[in-house]
Write an enzyme that holds these catalytic residues in place. Structure first.
Site, PDB file in Angstrom:
ATOM      1  CE  LYS A  18      -0.906   0.273   5.035  1.00  0.00           C
ATOM      2  NZ  LYS A  18      -0.447   1.643   5.273  1.00  0.00           N
ATOM      3  NE  ARG A  76      -8.010   2.859   4.193  1.00  0.00           N
ATOM      4  CZ  ARG A  76      -8.142   2.027   5.220  1.00  0.00           C
ATOM      5  NH1 ARG A  76      -9.309   1.445   5.473  1.00  0.00           N
ATOM      6  NH2 ARG A  76      -7.114   1.775   6.010  1.00  0.00           N
ATOM      7  NE  ARG A  77      -6.665   2.178   9.144  1.00  0.00           N
ATOM      8  CZ  ARG A  77      -5.358   1.980   9.253  1.00  0.00           C
ATOM      9  NH1 ARG A  77      -4.598   2.921   9.808  1.00  0.00           N
ATOM     10  NH2 ARG A  77      -4.800   0.875   8.809  1.00  0.00           N
ATOM     11  NE  ARG A 108       2.707   9.737  10.588  1.00  0.00           N
ATOM     12  CZ  ARG A 108       3.705  10.392  10.003  1.00  0.00           C
ATOM     13  NH1 ARG A 108       3.576  11.694   9.767  1.00  0.00           N
ATOM     14  NH2 ARG A 108       4.793   9.770   9.644  1.00  0.00           N
ATOM     15  NE  ARG A 154       0.883   4.795  13.761  1.00  0.00           N
ATOM     16  CZ  ARG A 154       0.380   4.978  12.553  1.00  0.00           C
ATOM     17  NH1 ARG A 154      -0.840   4.579  12.274  1.00  0.00           N
ATOM     18  NH2 ARG A 154       1.089   5.561  11.616  1.00  0.00           N
ATOM     19  CB  CYS A 164      -1.709   4.758   0.627  1.00  0.00           C
ATOM     20  SG  CYS A 164      -0.237   5.595   1.259  1.00  0.00           S
TER      21      CYS A 164
END
Length: 351
Positions: A83, A131-132, A149, A155, A242
């Site tokens: 991706k 997108r999410r 990030r 994370r 992406c």
């Protein structure tokens, strides 16, 4: 062409996940007698840690420096999260193999909540993916989405320290690293359509390097190649990378068996089994064996107010992806993407 042992140098980013991927490919090659070295290469995307990637807009931000090393002959192949690879590779490179795909879906990670539906109003969710974000907002417009990030460990640490009520990450990376403790829900693709190519690895080489291509041919997975070729065609037809609110999820669905209940393997139009790592095989893989490809795709406004969905089947991966892209654009996808760029939520892809 001979597959005698060779010395191969792999170029990889330096993150924990990137090195897992490079070492995974290295182990498979070493098992065939090859001598492998891994060179860590820092990319533009690795150096940008304080800005959402959608705001950067640089095509190939995670691949450019690795491709420079490949072109210079410092490395012989590069292992990428597919991706991250632009849908149109720069001149002088080709994808030699696309590996068997890990779970392409997204994962809902939380300490206290079992699924998205259980989150309280105004819950703080971490993701820097438009997108999410768009798909979360479509089903839960009350949620408070904040940028996130850093590598996987960073994370997860922020989640464990209570900075977020939940975060969304790719299932594939968490499973590869064995960090699945906080996965509470693998989000169905019909709720959160994955990114094109998510869960697959792309092995890039210098264009025309037939010797290396032959050595890597065993890594190529026919179904993954066909599915991701379809997804990347969709993404390319929409002009996106992406970092934009576009989702694509393709599956090869066998439509005939050999009489013993076994699905036929993918073949090209000459009847050869689809293991070659070239573009022609990707385009023609499904048709000859009677296999069908199913593609679900979305274009969404980042605020979740509009989500355009397309679902269709076809025989040719690239044609199917292009057709879905054209349909989404005609139904208003072009206006959504223009608005995303116009509002400064993402930077149009740069050459």
């Amino acid at each position: 062409m001979s597959n005698k042992p060779a010395k191969l140098r792999i170029g990889s980013r330096g993150s924990q996940l990137a090195l897992w991927q490079a070492n995974h490919i290295s182990a498979l090659l070493r098992a065939r007698g090859h001598e492998i070295e891994i060179e860590i290469i820092h990319t533009t995307g690795d150096k940008i840690t304080d800005v959402a990637l959608a705001m950067v807009g640089t095509k190939g931000m995670f691949t450019k420096e690795i491709e420079e090393a490949l072109a210079a002959g410092r490395v012989d192949l590069a292992v990428h999260s597919l991706k991250d690879l632009p849908t149109e590779l720069p001149k002088g490179f080709e994808i030699a193999a696309i590996t068997k795909r890990e779970d392409p879906r997204d994962a809902f990670c939380s300490r206290h909540y079992a699924k998205i539906d259980d989150l309280p109003k105004k819950a703080r969710i971490g993701t820097s993916s438009l997108r999410r974000q768009a798909q979360l907002k479509a089903i839960r417009p009350d949620l408070d989405i904040h940028p996130l990030r850093g590598n996987v460990d960073t994370r997860l640490r922020k989640l464990e320290q209570g900075e977020y009520d939940a975060i969304i990450l790719a299932s594939a990376g968490l499973k590869r690293l064995g960090k699945t403790e906080l996965i509470k829900q693998v989000i169905p693709a019909e709720i959160m359509c994955p990114a094109a190519g998510q869960g697959a690895l792309g092995i890039e080489i210098r264009e025309g390097d037939a010797v290396t291509r032959e050595l890597l041919a065993f890594l190529n997975d026919a179904a993954a190649r066909a599915a991701t070729t379809c997804e990347r065609a969709l993404l390319n037809s929409l002009g996106g990378g992406c970092q934009v609110p576009i989702g694509a999820f393709a599956e090869v669905r066998p439509s005939r068996t050999d009489g013993k209940g076994n699905a036929g393997s993918l073949h090209d139009r000459e009847g050869h089994e689809f293991t070659r790592a070239d573009k022609t095989s990707g385009e023609n893989a499904a048709s000859a064996a009677g296999d069908r490809i199913h593609l679900d795709s979305i274009v969404a406004d980042p605020d979740g107010s509009k989500v355009l969905r397309d679902s269709r089947d076809g025989d040719d991966p690239e044609e199917l992806g292009n057709a879905a892209g054209a349909a989404l654009l005609a139904r208003g996808g072009d206006a959504i993407l223009e608005a995303v760029y116009g509002r400064g939520l993402a930077v149009p892809p740069q050459p």
